[in-house]
Design a protein around this motif. Structure first.
Motif, PDB file in Angstrom:
ATOM      1  N   ASN A  21       0.825  -1.210   0.000  1.00  0.00           N
ATOM      2  CA  ASN A  21       0.000   0.000   0.000  1.00  0.00           C
ATOM      3  C   ASN A  21       0.858   1.258   0.000  1.00  0.00           C
ATOM      4  OD1 ASN A  21      -2.381  -1.444  -0.029  1.00  0.00           O
ATOM      5  ND2 ASN A  21      -2.653  -1.373   2.187  1.00  0.00           N
TER       6      ASN A  21
ATOM      7  N   ARG B 238       3.901   1.513  -1.157  1.00  0.00           N
ATOM      8  CA  ARG B 238       4.547   1.600  -2.468  1.00  0.00           C
ATOM      9  C   ARG B 238       3.575   2.186  -3.502  1.00  0.00           C
ATOM     10  NH1 ARG B 238       4.407  -0.824  -7.002  1.00  0.00           N
ATOM     11  NH2 ARG B 238       3.082  -2.525  -6.311  1.00  0.00           N
ATOM     12  N   ARG B 239       2.332   1.668  -3.513  1.00  0.00           N
ATOM     13  CA  ARG B 239       1.333   2.169  -4.466  1.00  0.00           C
ATOM     14  C   ARG B 239       1.029   3.640  -4.224  1.00  0.00           C
ATOM     15  NH1 ARG B 239      -2.619  -1.960  -3.285  1.00  0.00           N
ATOM     16  NH2 ARG B 239      -1.651  -3.861  -3.943  1.00  0.00           N
ATOM     17  N   ARG B 240       0.884   4.007  -2.939  1.00  0.00           N
ATOM     18  CA  ARG B 240       0.588   5.401  -2.594  1.00  0.00           C
ATOM     19  C   ARG B 240       1.720   6.317  -3.045  1.00  0.00           C
ATOM     20  NH1 ARG B 240       0.452   5.252   2.912  1.00  0.00           N
ATOM     21  NH2 ARG B 240      -1.356   3.898   2.762  1.00  0.00           N
TER      22      ARG B 240
ATOM     23  N   GLU C 185       3.888   5.746  -5.473  1.00  0.00           N
ATOM     24  CA  GLU C 185       3.857   5.814  -6.946  1.00  0.00           C
ATOM     25  C   GLU C 185       2.784   6.788  -7.417  1.00  0.00           C
ATOM     26  OE1 GLU C 185       3.240   1.852  -8.386  1.00  0.00           O
ATOM     27  OE2 GLU C 185       5.329   1.279  -8.088  1.00  0.00           O
ATOM     28  N   ARG C 186       1.593   6.726  -6.786  1.00  0.00           N
ATOM     29  CA  ARG C 186       0.495   7.625  -7.161  1.00  0.00           C
ATOM     30  C   ARG C 186       0.867   9.080  -6.874  1.00  0.00           C
ATOM     31  NH1 ARG C 186      -3.401   5.027  -4.738  1.00  0.00           N
ATOM     32  NH2 ARG C 186      -3.224   6.155  -2.807  1.00  0.00           N
ATOM     33  N   GLU C 187       1.507   9.321  -5.716  1.00  0.00           N
ATOM     34  CA  GLU C 187       1.895  10.688  -5.371  1.00  0.00           C
ATOM     35  C   GLU C 187       2.953  11.225  -6.329  1.00  0.00           C
ATOM     36  OE1 GLU C 187       2.970  10.536  -1.244  1.00  0.00           O
ATOM     37  OE2 GLU C 187       0.888  10.362  -0.585  1.00  0.00           O
TER      38      GLU C 187
ATOM     39  N   SER D  46       3.382  10.220  -9.432  1.00  0.00           N
ATOM     40  CA  SER D  46       2.694  10.412 -10.713  1.00  0.00           C
ATOM     41  C   SER D  46       1.893  11.710 -10.702  1.00  0.00           C
ATOM     42  CB  SER D  46       1.780   9.223 -10.985  1.00  0.00           C
ATOM     43  OG  SER D  46       0.986   9.459 -12.112  1.00  0.00           O
ATOM     44  N   ASN D  47       1.131  11.937  -9.621  1.00  0.00           N
ATOM     45  CA  ASN D  47       0.340  13.164  -9.512  1.00  0.00           C
ATOM     46  C   ASN D  47       1.224  14.395  -9.441  1.00  0.00           C
ATOM     47  OD1 ASN D  47      -2.110  11.876  -9.641  1.00  0.00           O
ATOM     48  ND2 ASN D  47      -2.450  11.849  -7.448  1.00  0.00           N
TER      49      ASN D  47
ATOM     50  N   LYS E 121       2.286  14.986 -12.954  1.00  0.00           N
ATOM     51  CA  LYS E 121       1.165  15.357 -13.816  1.00  0.00           C
ATOM     52  C   LYS E 121       0.641  16.756 -13.512  1.00  0.00           C
ATOM     53  CE  LYS E 121      -2.205  12.388 -14.672  1.00  0.00           C
ATOM     54  NZ  LYS E 121      -3.205  11.319 -14.425  1.00  0.00           N
TER      55      LYS E 121
ATOM     56  N   ASN F 193      -4.613  17.707 -17.309  1.00  0.00           N
ATOM     57  CA  ASN F 193      -4.645  16.239 -17.245  1.00  0.00           C
ATOM     58  C   ASN F 193      -5.976  15.733 -16.689  1.00  0.00           C
ATOM     59  OD1 ASN F 193      -2.028  15.447 -18.257  1.00  0.00           O
ATOM     60  ND2 ASN F 193      -1.181  16.372 -16.408  1.00  0.00           N
TER      61      ASN F 193
ATOM     62  N   ARG G 121      -7.978  17.183 -14.657  1.00  0.00           N
ATOM     63  CA  ARG G 121      -8.372  17.794 -13.373  1.00  0.00           C
ATOM     64  C   ARG G 121      -8.728  19.260 -13.616  1.00  0.00           C
ATOM     65  NH1 ARG G 121      -4.197  18.444  -8.425  1.00  0.00           N
ATOM     66  NH2 ARG G 121      -4.476  16.206  -8.239  1.00  0.00           N
TER      67      ARG G 121
END
Length: 197
Positions: free
Chosen positions: A65, A67-69, A71-73, A75-76, A79, A174, A176
């Motif tokens: 979790n 790691r995924r968080r 990666e998302r942060e 990426s955001n 972006k 993107n 948003r």
């Protein structure tokens, strides 16, 4: 050998058998007790293993979790890094749009107007390259998630709850929303009340 010797020998054998049976019984009791102790220790060890297994599974899930968080942060962050800049540059776009709305009089103004049009197109194309899209909802249904209604006007020419005029374009980075489109929304004409009724 006499009977007496035989009897003594049998008595001695019986005594040895009793001692052996008693010793075997003691050993058997001790063995059963040791098996019971080992079984309890095994059960306790299995419970600990299950507990540690559960803890390890939870720790692995938590790491996944995190790691995924992360990666998302990341990426955001990449972006939407331009969001603040995009909001600031929109004032320039708005100024160019207002300048283009003025009527053109004379040859000198025509040349200037064409220059403004080219500059505006270049700026919009540049914004599009960086995933900053214009929201132009003219004629579409009003969407409060994308549009900001400045005024509602009665109109027979437009569908009720549709955008009849765009005061200021909206923009998204993107996908948003960074600024909603400011619009005038059509509302249906109020039904006429028959005074005779």
């Amino acid at each position: 050998m006499s009977n007496k010797d035989d009897i003594q020998e049998q008595v001695a054998d019986g005594a040895e058998t009793e001692q052996f049976d008693a010793a075997t019984s003691d050993e058997k009791g001790s063995f059963d007790q040791r098996v019971e102790e080992l079984t309890q220790e095994l059960d306790k060890a299995l419970e600990e293993v299950e507990s540690h297994k559960d803890t390890a599974i939870r720790a692995k899930a938590e790491c996944e979790n995190i790691r995924r968080r992360a990666e998302r942060e990341v990426s955001n962050a990449s972006k939407f890094a331009l969001e603040k800049f995009a909001k600031e540059i929109l004032a320039v776009v708005d100024s160019l749009e207002k300048a283009l709305e003025h009527p053109v009089e004379g040859e000198a103004q025509t040349a200037m107007h064409e220059g403004l049009q080219l500059t505006y197109k270049l700026l919009i194309d540049t914004l599009n390259k960086f995933s900053i899209e214009q929201i132009s909802p003219l004629g579409e249904s009003f969407d409060p998630g994308l549009h900001e209604a400045m005024v509602m006007q009665e109109s027979e020419e437009h569908e009720p709850n549709s955008v009849m005029h765009v005061i200021q374009q909206g923009y998204a980075l993107n996908g948003r929303l960074i600024r909603p489109a400011r619009v005038i929304v059509a509302k249906g004409k109020a039904p006429k009340i028959d005074e005779k009724a």
